[in-house]
Design a protein around this motif. Structure first.
Motif, PDB file in Angstrom:
ATOM      1  N   LEU A  21     -14.362  -6.002  -8.772  1.00 43.57           N
ATOM      2  CA  LEU A  21     -14.061  -4.609  -9.109  1.00 43.57           C
ATOM      3  C   LEU A  21     -14.619  -4.321 -10.488  1.00 43.57           C
ATOM      4  N   TYR A  22     -15.376  -3.236 -10.597  1.00 48.88           N
ATOM      5  CA  TYR A  22     -15.945  -2.805 -11.874  1.00 48.88           C
ATOM      6  C   TYR A  22     -15.363  -1.442 -12.216  1.00 48.88           C
ATOM      7  N   ALA A  23     -14.887  -1.298 -13.448  1.00 44.98           N
ATOM      8  CA  ALA A  23     -14.290  -0.027 -13.860  1.00 44.98           C
ATOM      9  C   ALA A  23     -14.597   0.256 -15.316  1.00 44.98           C
ATOM     10  N   GLU A  24     -14.888   1.512 -15.598  1.00 45.57           N
ATOM     11  CA  GLU A  24     -15.109   1.979 -16.959  1.00 45.57           C
ATOM     12  C   GLU A  24     -13.972   2.911 -17.362  1.00 45.57           C
ATOM     13  N   GLY A  25     -13.831   3.143 -18.676  1.00 45.69           N
ATOM     14  CA  GLY A  25     -12.845   4.102 -19.163  1.00 45.69           C
ATOM     15  C   GLY A  25     -11.419   3.613 -19.105  1.00 45.69           C
ATOM     16  N   VAL A  26     -11.196   2.322 -19.384  1.00 44.85           N
ATOM     17  CA  VAL A  26      -9.842   1.770 -19.311  1.00 44.85           C
ATOM     18  C   VAL A  26      -9.309   1.390 -20.697  1.00 44.85           C
ATOM     19  N   ALA A  27      -9.869   1.986 -21.731  1.00 43.82           N
ATOM     20  CA  ALA A  27      -9.385   1.700 -23.077  1.00 43.82           C
ATOM     21  C   ALA A  27      -8.030   2.367 -23.306  1.00 43.82           C
ATOM     22  N   GLY A  28      -7.234   1.772 -24.180  1.00 45.18           N
ATOM     23  CA  GLY A  28      -5.956   2.364 -24.556  1.00 45.18           C
ATOM     24  C   GLY A  28      -4.857   2.104 -23.540  1.00 45.18           C
ATOM     25  N   LYS A  29      -3.718   2.721 -23.808  1.00 43.09           N
ATOM     26  CA  LYS A  29      -2.559   2.540 -22.941  1.00 43.09           C
ATOM     27  C   LYS A  29      -2.661   3.442 -21.714  1.00 43.09           C
ATOM     28  N   MET A 189      -8.883 -18.529  -0.745  1.00 45.54           N
ATOM     29  CA  MET A 189      -9.450 -19.418   0.271  1.00 45.54           C
ATOM     30  C   MET A 189      -8.534 -19.642   1.474  1.00 45.54           C
ATOM     31  N   HIS A 190      -7.371 -19.020   1.493  1.00 41.86           N
ATOM     32  CA  HIS A 190      -6.443 -19.252   2.595  1.00 41.86           C
ATOM     33  C   HIS A 190      -6.902 -18.505   3.839  1.00 41.86           C
ATOM     34  N   ASP A 191      -6.246 -18.754   4.969  1.00 43.98           N
ATOM     35  CA  ASP A 191      -6.689 -18.196   6.241  1.00 43.98           C
ATOM     36  C   ASP A 191      -6.694 -16.670   6.246  1.00 43.98           C
ATOM     37  N   GLY A 192      -5.788 -16.045   5.515  1.00 45.11           N
ATOM     38  CA  GLY A 192      -5.722 -14.590   5.494  1.00 45.11           C
ATOM     39  C   GLY A 192      -6.480 -13.958   4.344  1.00 45.11           C
ATOM     40  N   ALA A 193      -7.353 -14.717   3.701  1.00 44.78           N
ATOM     41  CA  ALA A 193      -8.023 -14.223   2.496  1.00 44.78           C
ATOM     42  C   ALA A 193      -8.869 -12.986   2.760  1.00 44.78           C
ATOM     43  N   ALA A 194      -9.544 -12.934   3.890  1.00 46.39           N
ATOM     44  CA  ALA A 194     -10.399 -11.789   4.193  1.00 46.39           C
ATOM     45  C   ALA A 194      -9.599 -10.507   4.320  1.00 46.39           C
ATOM     46  N   ARG A 195      -8.329 -10.622   4.644  1.00 46.27           N
ATOM     47  CA  ARG A 195      -7.438  -9.460   4.711  1.00 46.27           C
ATOM     48  C   ARG A 195      -6.818  -9.171   3.341  1.00 46.27           C
ATOM     49  N   ASP A 196      -6.424 -10.238   2.623  1.00 47.59           N
ATOM     50  CA  ASP A 196      -5.631 -10.057   1.411  1.00 47.59           C
ATOM     51  C   ASP A 196      -6.452  -9.701   0.179  1.00 47.59           C
ATOM     52  N   VAL A 197      -7.661 -10.220   0.062  1.00 51.48           N
ATOM     53  CA  VAL A 197      -8.468  -9.914  -1.125  1.00 51.48           C
ATOM     54  C   VAL A 197      -8.755  -8.415  -1.224  1.00 51.48           C
ATOM     55  N   PRO A 198      -9.152  -7.722  -0.148  1.00 51.96           N
ATOM     56  CA  PRO A 198      -9.308  -6.269  -0.258  1.00 51.96           C
ATOM     57  C   PRO A 198      -8.016  -5.552  -0.630  1.00 51.96           C
ATOM     58  N   ARG A 199      -6.883  -6.059  -0.177  1.00 49.36           N
ATOM     59  CA  ARG A 199      -5.599  -5.449  -0.538  1.00 49.36           C
ATOM     60  C   ARG A 199      -5.351  -5.576  -2.036  1.00 49.36           C
ATOM     61  N   VAL A 200      -5.691  -6.714  -2.611  1.00 49.17           N
ATOM     62  CA  VAL A 200      -5.542  -6.893  -4.056  1.00 49.17           C
ATOM     63  C   VAL A 200      -6.457  -5.932  -4.807  1.00 49.17           C
ATOM     64  N   LEU A 201      -7.696  -5.828  -4.365  1.00 45.50           N
ATOM     65  CA  LEU A 201      -8.630  -4.897  -5.004  1.00 45.50           C
ATOM     66  C   LEU A 201      -8.118  -3.467  -4.918  1.00 45.50           C
ATOM     67  N   ASP A 202      -7.597  -3.080  -3.773  1.00 45.31           N
ATOM     68  CA  ASP A 202      -7.089  -1.720  -3.603  1.00 45.31           C
ATOM     69  C   ASP A 202      -5.893  -1.469  -4.516  1.00 45.31           C
ATOM     70  N   ALA A 203      -5.014  -2.464  -4.644  1.00 45.63           N
ATOM     71  CA  ALA A 203      -3.840  -2.299  -5.497  1.00 45.63           C
ATOM     72  C   ALA A 203      -4.250  -2.089  -6.947  1.00 45.63           C
ATOM     73  N   SER A 213      -7.068   7.060 -15.060  1.00 42.86           N
ATOM     74  CA  SER A 213      -8.012   7.989 -14.410  1.00 42.86           C
ATOM     75  C   SER A 213      -9.397   7.366 -14.328  1.00 42.86           C
ATOM     76  N   ALA A 214      -9.439   6.075 -14.086  1.00 42.36           N
ATOM     77  CA  ALA A 214     -10.695   5.329 -14.071  1.00 42.36           C
ATOM     78  C   ALA A 214     -11.111   5.032 -12.635  1.00 42.36           C
ATOM     79  N   PRO A 215     -12.274   5.506 -12.215  1.00 41.94           N
ATOM     80  CA  PRO A 215     -12.767   5.144 -10.881  1.00 41.94           C
ATOM     81  C   PRO A 215     -13.248   3.695 -10.870  1.00 41.94           C
ATOM     82  N   SER A 216     -13.183   3.085  -9.714  1.00 48.51           N
ATOM     83  CA  SER A 216     -13.587   1.686  -9.563  1.00 48.51           C
ATOM     84  C   SER A 216     -14.675   1.560  -8.518  1.00 48.51           C
ATOM     85  N   ARG A 217     -15.502   0.558  -8.686  1.00 45.44           N
ATOM     86  CA  ARG A 217     -16.473   0.182  -7.659  1.00 45.44           C
ATOM     87  C   ARG A 217     -16.161  -1.249  -7.251  1.00 45.44           C
TER      88      ARG A 217
END
Length: 230
Positions: A21-29, A189-203, A213-217
């Motif tokens: 995940l790449y994000a800009e504009g995340v300075a400060g609180k 690397m666990h069996d459900g990684a292909a499902r869980d890694v995108p969930r982490v990125l989305d969170a 208010s920072a968009p992510s790629r």
């Protein structure tokens, strides 16, 4: 800039699922409260059913560390260390809003989450075996050299931004008060990684959008799509 794993790493760990995940504009609180308490509560709830060592996410990393010749109970992946601390101390320390968010998500999903300051990683990162001459900076300010063959986050300038893969991040690219652009690395690397890694990125992406208010790629790396450019 780029992030990639070496072909050697992919060959040795074919079950790897890596999310970026790449994000800009995340300075400060953040301008909105982060759901740290809810994420910690989710991790604590899961720990009521057994210690972190019983989680399939953690067991998969223990097997990976064993394949690398590391004692899994001496060198723990970052998410296992966080869960262990949460179980024994009851809470996680507050460091920086971005770090606190990454740690809370990592504990809730039992998956290592690394956050790097893009301004301090040189031309990019390759996860590869160390030669032994790379420079690693501890958070205390001391320089070390990784062991030859150890899996590290290496930049083109010979700096190691993590040692023992997901065990210990470097001070070189740690998030600071002036950090404005970040690269988030999520690996499992666990069996459900292909499902869980995108969930982490989305969170994480959702909280960056809500708090800063920072968009992510984002991107998922695979053996046939090994490189993320940003």
């Amino acid at each position: 800039m780029f992030f990639q794993h070496s072909p050697e790493v992919w060959a040795a760990h074919p079950g790897l699922v890596a999310g970026l995940l790449y994000a800009e504009g995340v300075a400060g609180k953040p301008r909105a409260d982060l759901p740290l308490a809810e994420l910690h509560a989710a991790a604590r709830q899961r720990l009521t059913g057994g210690t972190e060592a019983s989680f399939p996410e953690i067991q998969a990393w223990r097997r990976a560390f064993a394949r690398m010749g590391l004692a899994p109970t001496r060198y723990r992946c970052a998410s296992e260390s966080l869960l262990r601390r949460l179980r024994t101390d009851g809470e996680l320390p507050e460091v920086h809003p971005l770090v606190d968010l990454g740690n809370a998500v990592s504990a809730a999903y039992a998956i290592p989450v690394g956050i790097l300051d893009v301004a301090r990683i040189g031309g990019g990162i390759e996860v590869r075996s160390a030669r032994g001459d790379e420079r690693y900076l501890t958070f205390a300010g001391a320089e070390e050299h990784p062991d030859p063959g150890e899996v590290i986050f290496a930049d083109p300038d010979g700096r190691a931004h993590a040692r023992r893969w997901t065990n210990r991040q470097s001070g070189w690219s740690a998030v600071r008060d002036d950090t404005a652009t970040i690269l988030v690395v999520v690996e499992a690397m666990h069996d459900g990684a292909a499902r869980d890694v995108p969930r982490v990125l989305d969170a994480i992406a959702g909280e960056l959008a809500r708090g800063w208010s920072a968009p992510s790629r984002t991107a998922l790396l695979t053996p046939t799509a090994q490189r993320f450019e940003f």
